[in-house]
Motif scaffolding. Sequence first.
Motif, PDB file in Angstrom:
ATOM      1  N   GLU A  45      28.749  12.485 -33.318  1.00  0.00           N
ATOM      2  CA  GLU A  45      28.020  11.398 -32.658  1.00  0.00           C
ATOM      3  C   GLU A  45      28.962  10.514 -31.851  1.00  0.00           C
ATOM      4  N   MET A  46      30.131  10.213 -32.408  1.00  0.00           N
ATOM      5  CA  MET A  46      31.096   9.394 -31.691  1.00  0.00           C
ATOM      6  C   MET A  46      31.583  10.103 -30.433  1.00  0.00           C
ATOM      7  N   ARG A  54      29.021   9.740 -27.696  1.00  0.00           N
ATOM      8  CA  ARG A  54      28.984   8.400 -27.102  1.00  0.00           C
ATOM      9  C   ARG A  54      30.163   8.183 -26.148  1.00  0.00           C
ATOM     10  N   ARG A  85      29.843  10.007 -22.908  1.00  0.00           N
ATOM     11  CA  ARG A  85      28.845   9.376 -22.031  1.00  0.00           C
ATOM     12  C   ARG A  85      29.464   8.284 -21.162  1.00  0.00           C
ATOM     13  N   ASP A 109      30.717   2.868 -34.084  1.00  0.00           N
ATOM     14  CA  ASP A 109      29.927   2.227 -33.037  1.00  0.00           C
ATOM     15  C   ASP A 109      30.594   0.945 -32.564  1.00  0.00           C
ATOM     16  N   TYR A 159      33.234   2.047 -30.271  1.00  0.00           N
ATOM     17  CA  TYR A 159      32.613   2.509 -29.020  1.00  0.00           C
ATOM     18  C   TYR A 159      32.206   1.332 -28.129  1.00  0.00           C
ATOM     19  N   ALA A 207      33.533   0.349 -24.432  1.00  0.00           N
ATOM     20  CA  ALA A 207      32.624   0.146 -23.299  1.00  0.00           C
ATOM     21  C   ALA A 207      32.829  -1.229 -22.673  1.00  0.00           C
ATOM     22  N   THR A 242      31.787   2.070 -17.318  1.00  0.00           N
ATOM     23  CA  THR A 242      30.699   2.384 -18.242  1.00  0.00           C
ATOM     24  C   THR A 242      29.338   2.239 -17.571  1.00  0.00           C
ATOM     25  N   PHE A 248      26.604   5.182 -17.077  1.00  0.00           N
ATOM     26  CA  PHE A 248      25.225   5.085 -17.565  1.00  0.00           C
ATOM     27  C   PHE A 248      24.218   5.396 -16.453  1.00  0.00           C
TER      28      PHE A 248
END
Length: 298
Positions: free
Chosen positions: A153-154, A157, A160, A257, A260, A264, A271, A275
Amino acid sequence: MTEGGFLGRVRTELPTLPSALQRVAERILDEPDRTARGTIVDLAQRAGTSTATVTRFCRVFGYRGYSELRVAVAAATGRAAQARWDTDIDREIGPDDDLAHLRGVVASADTRAIQDTAEQVDLAAVERVAGAVGAAGRVELFGFGSSGTAAREMAFRLERIRVPCWFRADPHTALTNAALLGPQDVAIGISHSGRTREVIEMLTEASAHGALTVAVTSFPRSPVTQIADVVLTTAAPESTFRLAALSALHSQLLVLDLVYVAVAQRTFERTLDAFELTARAVQGHRLPEDSGRRRRRS
């Protein structure tokens, strides 16, 4: 009554402590209010040990003396009293318990784990990791089992927001990737117990090549922390059907998170641009917002 961050940490680490320190921990957990009000002599007598051992216990948990420990216990019990959980999360779940009870147990356990983790997280360590990740040429994440879920999951992120990041579920591939890291890179190993052999091997390999190594674990004195440059700790209470290693996932995700979001924040313009580009790329795979209403009318 649930426990605040310090008491949760004591409960998590209790099995790893020497026997004399275990007795001190058990007395604190059994009677936190008495510990917060009492003297070092009282705690030593209840634990069947010496005041020197209690002082050693204080220092193991990062406190200079008993007065600081008392403050931590008082703060933890005060927060727990204010929380007033509807469910005792330490109660065993029976085969006939209804779903409403299970919902309360699970929600309370997850909430406590997240709150305890938030209270104990080292913000200076998070800041150091975030700065390194944001500037890294390459970031590798290592984790297996439920910790692998957090690592995956990290990685998603970070990818992204244009951080060059990799997660490999295969230990051999992960180890060879660790060997390719250098001084401008970051290796993050996730292990609830801090004893996962593969994670330790990968961080050791990454460290040998000069990469910044980060350990995410519930046990700050476990083997993985001995070879990590930075340690981020998590809390993971056990309950019926949910071993600590499984409960740790929510805490791991919270810590990761936080890293993260800090990354960001430090790469704000990059970032936002990422996005916008990624949202545009997948826009064609989403139904229009009013499509559901049109189907209901037809």
